[in-house]
Design a protein around this motif. Structure first.
Motif, PDB file in Angstrom:
ATOM      1  N   PHE A 203       0.838  -1.203   0.000  1.00  0.00           N
ATOM      2  CA  PHE A 203       0.000   0.000   0.000  1.00  0.00           C
ATOM      3  C   PHE A 203       0.869   1.248   0.000  1.00  0.00           C
ATOM      4  CE2 PHE A 203      -1.902  -3.376   2.486  1.00  0.00           C
ATOM      5  CZ  PHE A 203      -3.162  -3.498   1.920  1.00  0.00           C
ATOM      6  N   TYR A 204       0.246   2.359  -0.380  1.00  0.00           N
ATOM      7  CA  TYR A 204       0.906   3.648  -0.222  1.00  0.00           C
ATOM      8  C   TYR A 204      -0.138   4.690   0.141  1.00  0.00           C
ATOM      9  CZ  TYR A 204       3.269   8.005  -0.964  1.00  0.00           C
ATOM     10  OH  TYR A 204       3.774   9.258  -0.775  1.00  0.00           O
ATOM     11  N   ASN A 205       0.119   5.409   1.216  1.00  0.00           N
ATOM     12  CA  ASN A 205      -0.747   6.493   1.658  1.00  0.00           C
ATOM     13  C   ASN A 205       0.162   7.631   2.108  1.00  0.00           C
ATOM     14  OD1 ASN A 205      -2.317   8.308   3.093  1.00  0.00           O
ATOM     15  ND2 ASN A 205      -3.615   6.732   3.992  1.00  0.00           N
ATOM     16  N   PRO A 206       0.243   8.714   1.333  1.00  0.00           N
ATOM     17  CA  PRO A 206       1.174   9.797   1.654  1.00  0.00           C
ATOM     18  C   PRO A 206       0.897  10.479   2.990  1.00  0.00           C
ATOM     19  CG  PRO A 206      -0.332  10.483  -0.069  1.00  0.00           C
ATOM     20  CD  PRO A 206      -0.565   9.015   0.153  1.00  0.00           C
ATOM     21  N   TYR A 207      -0.335  10.375   3.490  1.00  0.00           N
ATOM     22  CA  TYR A 207      -0.683  11.009   4.756  1.00  0.00           C
ATOM     23  C   TYR A 207      -0.229  10.186   5.958  1.00  0.00           C
ATOM     24  CZ  TYR A 207      -3.583  13.886   1.754  1.00  0.00           C
ATOM     25  OH  TYR A 207      -4.024  14.732   0.769  1.00  0.00           O
ATOM     26  N   LYS A 208      -0.014   8.880   5.753  1.00  0.00           N
ATOM     27  CA  LYS A 208       0.374   8.005   6.857  1.00  0.00           C
ATOM     28  C   LYS A 208       1.827   7.533   6.788  1.00  0.00           C
ATOM     29  CE  LYS A 208      -2.579   4.994   8.461  1.00  0.00           C
ATOM     30  NZ  LYS A 208      -3.513   3.853   8.545  1.00  0.00           N
ATOM     31  N   TYR A 209       2.354   7.361   5.570  1.00  0.00           N
ATOM     32  CA  TYR A 209       3.676   6.764   5.402  1.00  0.00           C
ATOM     33  C   TYR A 209       4.505   7.546   4.389  1.00  0.00           C
ATOM     34  CZ  TYR A 209       1.106   2.822   7.398  1.00  0.00           C
ATOM     35  OH  TYR A 209       0.329   2.021   8.188  1.00  0.00           O
ATOM     36  N   SER A 210       5.817   7.458   4.537  1.00  0.00           N
ATOM     37  CA  SER A 210       6.713   8.107   3.577  1.00  0.00           C
ATOM     38  C   SER A 210       7.210   7.119   2.522  1.00  0.00           C
ATOM     39  CB  SER A 210       7.892   8.743   4.302  1.00  0.00           C
ATOM     40  OG  SER A 210       8.633   7.753   4.984  1.00  0.00           O
ATOM     41  N   THR A 211       6.825   5.842   2.635  1.00  0.00           N
ATOM     42  CA  THR A 211       7.214   4.805   1.678  1.00  0.00           C
ATOM     43  C   THR A 211       6.010   3.914   1.397  1.00  0.00           C
ATOM     44  OG1 THR A 211       7.824   3.197   3.379  1.00  0.00           O
ATOM     45  CG2 THR A 211       9.558   4.708   2.634  1.00  0.00           C
ATOM     46  N   PHE A 212       6.163   3.031   0.432  1.00  0.00           N
ATOM     47  CA  PHE A 212       5.197   1.963   0.257  1.00  0.00           C
ATOM     48  C   PHE A 212       5.365   1.030   1.453  1.00  0.00           C
ATOM     49  CE2 PHE A 212       5.594   3.513  -4.022  1.00  0.00           C
ATOM     50  CZ  PHE A 212       4.379   3.238  -4.636  1.00  0.00           C
ATOM     51  N   VAL A 213       4.282   0.407   1.915  1.00  0.00           N
ATOM     52  CA  VAL A 213       4.342  -0.461   3.096  1.00  0.00           C
ATOM     53  C   VAL A 213       3.532  -1.730   2.865  1.00  0.00           C
ATOM     54  CG1 VAL A 213       4.668   1.452   4.729  1.00  0.00           C
ATOM     55  CG2 VAL A 213       2.357   0.662   4.193  1.00  0.00           C
ATOM     56  N   ASP A 214       3.818  -2.756   3.703  1.00  0.00           N
ATOM     57  CA  ASP A 214       2.997  -3.964   3.691  1.00  0.00           C
ATOM     58  C   ASP A 214       1.847  -3.787   4.674  1.00  0.00           C
ATOM     59  OD1 ASP A 214       3.994  -4.431   6.268  1.00  0.00           O
ATOM     60  OD2 ASP A 214       5.302  -6.067   5.656  1.00  0.00           O
ATOM     61  N   LYS A 215       1.038  -4.829   4.861  1.00  0.00           N
ATOM     62  CA  LYS A 215      -0.157  -4.719   5.718  1.00  0.00           C
ATOM     63  C   LYS A 215       0.166  -4.399   7.166  1.00  0.00           C
ATOM     64  CE  LYS A 215      -0.512  -9.704   6.286  1.00  0.00           C
ATOM     65  NZ  LYS A 215      -0.166 -10.198   7.482  1.00  0.00           N
ATOM     66  N   ASP A 216       1.398  -4.697   7.614  1.00  0.00           N
ATOM     67  CA  ASP A 216       1.803  -4.409   8.987  1.00  0.00           C
ATOM     68  C   ASP A 216       2.477  -3.047   9.131  1.00  0.00           C
ATOM     69  OD1 ASP A 216       0.854  -6.915   9.879  1.00  0.00           O
ATOM     70  OD2 ASP A 216       2.710  -7.867   9.188  1.00  0.00           O
ATOM     71  N   GLY A 217       2.583  -2.296   8.031  1.00  0.00           N
ATOM     72  CA  GLY A 217       3.215  -0.979   8.081  1.00  0.00           C
ATOM     73  C   GLY A 217       4.721  -1.010   7.906  1.00  0.00           C
ATOM     74  N   ASN A 218       5.278  -2.171   7.534  1.00  0.00           N
ATOM     75  CA  ASN A 218       6.722  -2.279   7.298  1.00  0.00           C
ATOM     76  C   ASN A 218       7.058  -1.713   5.918  1.00  0.00           C
ATOM     77  OD1 ASN A 218       7.148  -3.752   9.753  1.00  0.00           O
ATOM     78  ND2 ASN A 218       6.300  -5.536   8.717  1.00  0.00           N
ATOM     79  N   PRO A 219       8.110  -0.898   5.819  1.00  0.00           N
ATOM     80  CA  PRO A 219       8.477  -0.321   4.523  1.00  0.00           C
ATOM     81  C   PRO A 219       8.823  -1.393   3.491  1.00  0.00           C
ATOM     82  CG  PRO A 219       9.689   0.735   6.304  1.00  0.00           C
ATOM     83  CD  PRO A 219       8.981  -0.446   6.901  1.00  0.00           C
ATOM     84  N   VAL A 220       8.426  -1.149   2.252  1.00  0.00           N
ATOM     85  CA  VAL A 220       8.762  -2.023   1.132  1.00  0.00           C
ATOM     86  C   VAL A 220       9.468  -1.158   0.097  1.00  0.00           C
ATOM     87  CG1 VAL A 220       7.846  -3.502  -0.694  1.00  0.00           C
ATOM     88  CG2 VAL A 220       6.768  -3.515   1.566  1.00  0.00           C
ATOM     89  N   HIS A 221      10.721  -1.500  -0.203  1.00  0.00           N
ATOM     90  CA  HIS A 221      11.503  -0.708  -1.151  1.00  0.00           C
ATOM     91  C   HIS A 221      11.750  -1.436  -2.464  1.00  0.00           C
ATOM     92  CE1 HIS A 221      12.185   2.324   1.877  1.00  0.00           C
ATOM     93  NE2 HIS A 221      12.560   1.377   2.708  1.00  0.00           N
ATOM     94  N   LYS A 222      11.769  -2.781  -2.416  1.00  0.00           N
ATOM     95  CA  LYS A 222      11.988  -3.555  -3.637  1.00  0.00           C
ATOM     96  C   LYS A 222      11.356  -4.925  -3.465  1.00  0.00           C
ATOM     97  CE  LYS A 222      16.547  -5.134  -2.221  1.00  0.00           C
ATOM     98  NZ  LYS A 222      17.943  -5.262  -2.590  1.00  0.00           N
TER      99      LYS A 222
END
Length: 130
Positions: free
Chosen positions: A92-111
């Motif tokens: 997921f990506y939500n610019p209001y909640k996170y600065s990166t794409f994240v998984d369902k647990d909110g862990n950053p996903v970069h690749k």
């Protein structure tokens, strides 16, 4: 394989496909409802994200950049595309909640190893290679 960047086009309700090849870098080369990419990187331009937060108005600042093995497999159908049985994670990506794409647990996903990008979801194979 052609290097492309994919982002959600809110005006056309589809995905825009942008070239990342030297001769036509940045040019829109197509539109689709879903696409499969190998070796994707999840890119968020921080200045664009901050502008979204400040103005409460969306802009193009988040992309998935990867290799498209066959540009003819772009799909205009809203259907699931599988990744050969590999376990996948929704991203997921939500610019209001996170600065990166994240998984369902909110862990950053970069690749990831591979990704299916659809107008409604992102499904990624983020398993580690041995």
């Amino acid at each position: 394989m052609q290097q492309v960047a994919v982002y959600r086009n809110l005006h056309k309700n589809c995905l825009s496909i942008q070239s990342r090849e030297r001769e036509d870098y940045g040019k829109i080369i197509g539109y689709c409802k879903s696409i499969f990419l190998k070796r994707p990187k999840f890119v968020v331009r921080e200045k664009g994200r901050l502008k979204v937060i400040k103005e409460s108005r969306k802009n193009v600042h988040a992309f998935i950049v990867g290799e498209c093995p066959n540009l003819n497999i772009w799909s205009w159908q809203d259907r699931d595309v599988t990744m050969g049985g590999n376990p996948t994670t929704k991203v997921f990506y939500n610019p209001y909640k996170y600065s990166t794409f994240v998984d369902k647990d909110g862990n950053p996903v970069h690749k990831a190893r591979a990704v299916v990008v659809n107008t409604n979801y992102i499904q990624a194979d983020i398993t580690k290679e041995n």
